[in-house]
Scaffold this motif. Structure first.
Motif, PDB file in Angstrom:
ATOM      1  N   LEU A 268      -1.448  15.361   1.024  1.00 31.62           N
ATOM      2  CA  LEU A 268      -2.283  13.864   1.674  1.00 31.62           C
ATOM      3  C   LEU A 268      -1.955  13.233   2.078  1.00 31.62           C
ATOM      4  CD1 LEU A 268      -6.077  14.635   0.918  1.00 31.62           C
ATOM      5  CD2 LEU A 268      -4.967  13.048   0.872  1.00 31.62           C
ATOM      6  N   LEU A 269      -1.253  12.131   0.601  1.00 30.27           N
ATOM      7  CA  LEU A 269      -1.129  10.584   0.667  1.00 30.27           C
ATOM      8  C   LEU A 269       0.229  10.660   1.767  1.00 30.27           C
ATOM      9  CD1 LEU A 269      -1.833  10.601  -2.929  1.00 30.27           C
ATOM     10  CD2 LEU A 269      -3.021   9.510  -1.480  1.00 30.27           C
ATOM     11  N   SER A 270       0.898  11.874   1.616  1.00 29.48           N
ATOM     12  CA  SER A 270       3.139  10.896   1.941  1.00 29.48           C
ATOM     13  C   SER A 270       2.371  11.198   3.764  1.00 29.48           C
ATOM     14  CB  SER A 270       3.461  12.851   1.888  1.00 29.48           C
ATOM     15  OG  SER A 270       2.609  13.835   2.992  1.00 29.48           O
ATOM     16  N   VAL A 271       1.430  10.667   3.866  1.00 25.29           N
ATOM     17  CA  VAL A 271       1.056  11.168   5.728  1.00 25.29           C
ATOM     18  C   VAL A 271       0.712   9.293   5.902  1.00 25.29           C
ATOM     19  CG1 VAL A 271       0.640  11.572   8.242  1.00 25.29           C
ATOM     20  CG2 VAL A 271       1.005  13.149   6.802  1.00 25.29           C
TER      21      VAL A 271
ATOM     22  N   VAL B 261       3.778   6.370   6.749  1.00 20.29           N
ATOM     23  CA  VAL B 261       2.766   5.687   8.029  1.00 20.29           C
ATOM     24  C   VAL B 261       3.467   4.015   7.879  1.00 20.29           C
ATOM     25  CG1 VAL B 261       0.764   4.451   9.084  1.00 20.29           C
ATOM     26  CG2 VAL B 261       1.831   6.896   8.984  1.00 20.29           C
ATOM     27  N   THR B 262       2.970   3.269   6.542  1.00 22.90           N
ATOM     28  CA  THR B 262       3.939   2.290   5.940  1.00 22.90           C
ATOM     29  C   THR B 262       5.100   1.573   5.603  1.00 22.90           C
ATOM     30  OG1 THR B 262       3.601   2.949   3.624  1.00 22.90           O
ATOM     31  CG2 THR B 262       1.414   2.115   4.774  1.00 22.90           C
TER      32      THR B 262
ATOM     33  N   THR C 141       7.306   3.496   7.778  1.00 26.28           N
ATOM     34  CA  THR C 141       7.957   3.361   8.998  1.00 26.28           C
ATOM     35  C   THR C 141       7.797   1.997   9.923  1.00 26.28           C
ATOM     36  OG1 THR C 141       6.461   4.916  10.193  1.00 26.28           O
ATOM     37  CG2 THR C 141       8.646   5.846   9.245  1.00 26.28           C
ATOM     38  N   MET C 142       6.016   2.433   9.994  1.00 21.26           N
ATOM     39  CA  MET C 142       5.861   0.982  11.063  1.00 21.26           C
ATOM     40  C   MET C 142       5.989  -0.658  11.017  1.00 21.26           C
ATOM     41  SD  MET C 142       2.310   2.827  12.662  1.00 21.26           S
ATOM     42  CE  MET C 142       2.094   1.682  14.419  1.00 21.26           C
ATOM     43  N   SER C 143       6.335  -0.770   9.239  1.00 22.68           N
ATOM     44  CA  SER C 143       6.139  -2.296   9.306  1.00 22.68           C
ATOM     45  C   SER C 143       7.689  -2.572   9.417  1.00 22.68           C
ATOM     46  CB  SER C 143       6.295  -1.716   7.456  1.00 22.68           C
ATOM     47  OG  SER C 143       5.259  -1.978   7.240  1.00 22.68           O
ATOM     48  N   GLN C 144       8.711  -1.720   9.184  1.00 24.34           N
ATOM     49  CA  GLN C 144       9.852  -2.006   9.920  1.00 24.34           C
ATOM     50  C   GLN C 144      10.123  -3.069  11.709  1.00 24.34           C
ATOM     51  OE1 GLN C 144      12.247  -3.431   7.469  1.00 24.34           O
ATOM     52  NE2 GLN C 144      13.828  -4.047   9.690  1.00 24.34           N
ATOM     53  N   THR C 145       9.634  -1.909  12.029  1.00 22.94           N
ATOM     54  CA  THR C 145       9.503  -1.887  13.686  1.00 22.94           C
ATOM     55  C   THR C 145       8.464  -3.154  13.587  1.00 22.94           C
ATOM     56  OG1 THR C 145       9.596   0.334  14.349  1.00 22.94           O
ATOM     57  CG2 THR C 145       8.714  -0.974  16.092  1.00 22.94           C
ATOM     58  N   ILE C 146       6.899  -3.421  13.132  1.00 21.97           N
ATOM     59  CA  ILE C 146       5.935  -4.255  13.585  1.00 21.97           C
ATOM     60  C   ILE C 146       6.358  -5.412  12.963  1.00 21.97           C
ATOM     61  CG2 ILE C 146       3.861  -5.096  13.764  1.00 21.97           C
ATOM     62  CD1 ILE C 146       4.122  -2.446  15.438  1.00 21.97           C
ATOM     63  N   PHE C 147       6.604  -5.780  11.778  1.00 21.71           N
ATOM     64  CA  PHE C 147       6.849  -6.455  11.070  1.00 21.71           C
ATOM     65  C   PHE C 147       8.220  -7.214  11.652  1.00 21.71           C
ATOM     66  CE2 PHE C 147       3.295  -5.513   9.542  1.00 21.71           C
ATOM     67  CZ  PHE C 147       1.841  -5.572  10.045  1.00 21.71           C
ATOM     68  N   GLY C 148       9.220  -5.833  11.710  1.00 14.94           N
ATOM     69  CA  GLY C 148      10.539  -6.733  10.964  1.00 14.94           C
ATOM     70  C   GLY C 148      11.312  -6.303  10.302  1.00 14.94           C
TER      71      GLY C 148
ATOM     72  N   LEU D  89       0.485  -1.405   0.247  1.00 15.76           N
ATOM     73  CA  LEU D  89      -0.061  -0.010   0.245  1.00 15.76           C
ATOM     74  C   LEU D  89       1.005   1.424  -0.090  1.00 15.76           C
ATOM     75  CD1 LEU D  89      -3.540   1.072   0.332  1.00 15.76           C
ATOM     76  CD2 LEU D  89      -2.710   1.268   2.648  1.00 15.76           C
ATOM     77  N   GLY D  90       2.117   1.397   0.687  1.00 20.80           N
ATOM     78  CA  GLY D  90       2.535   2.439   0.603  1.00 20.80           C
ATOM     79  C   GLY D  90       3.617   2.714  -0.594  1.00 20.80           C
TER      80      GLY D  90
END
Length: 202
Positions: A185-188, A192-193, A195-202, A135-136
């Motif tokens: 609008l799309l940047s935020v 999220v996708t 920055t959070m993917s690496q932290t949540i999923f590794g 999605l990102g």
């Protein structure tokens, strides 16, 4: 030191030399040397660097320039439109290109390029990390396309790089602003996708 820092080109050369020395340190101390994991790390570094440059300029345009231009006296506006904006747009569009290319290379090296672009469909939507990072990637791809297909062509008319009458320049400026706002609008959610993917999923 002041002489070095007063020259932008030299400052960036030294910065990249220092960065490459550190990259060499990672290569020397990584378990596999200059293997695929190492090159994936290099791709992530470059993807992040160009992404900061791209999105930083996007935010400069939207947080500062577009909002403040109506307040600038008419006799001072050419300083922005003839000198600052063309230079900023050069780095803006090529940073967008480099960010997208390095992102594709990074996704390929990590082995999920095609599955992510299918939003996980190729693996039966079994991995939410692939769907979310995909999605990102699509949001970033739309933003990259907007830069080159809409924002830059419109800005060339608005800034007088390409000939156009007053009405054409006004319409082009409006079009560039709308697509720049779409990218903002799309940047935020895109960030999220990323920055959070690496932290949540590794």
């Amino acid at each position: 030191m002041a002489g070095l820092l007063s020259n932008f080109r030299n400052t960036m050369i030294v910065s990249f030399v220092l960065a490459l020395v550190i990259v060499g340190g990672y290569a020397a101390h990584s378990g596999g040397g200059a293997d695929q994991i190492f090159w994936t790390a290099v791709a992530r570094w470059l993807h992040t660097f160009f992404g900061i440059l791209w999105i930083g300029l996007l935010y400069y345009f939207n947080f500062v320039q577009i909002r403040k231009m109506p307040e600038i006296p008419a006799e001072l506006k050419p300083a922005v439109s003839k000198y600052i904006a063309p230079e900023a747009l050069f780095w803006f569009r090529y940073a967008a290109l480099a960010t997208w290319v390095m992102g594709v290379i990074l996704a390929y090296l990590r082995g999920y390029l095609f599955d992510a672009f299918s939003l996980g469909a190729l693996s039966g939507f079994a991995n939410p990390q692939i769907t979310l990072i995909g999605l990102g990637m699509w949001l970033a791809t739309i933003m990259f396309f907007n830069v080159w297909a809409f924002i830059w062509p419109a800005q060339k008319i608005a800034l007088g790089i390409v000939d156009g009458d007053a009405d054409a320049k006004a319409a082009a400026g409006r079009k560039a602003m709308i697509f720049s706002r779409i990218n903002t609008l799309l940047s935020v959610p895109m960030l999220v996708t990323m920055t959070m993917s690496q932290t949540i999923f590794g």
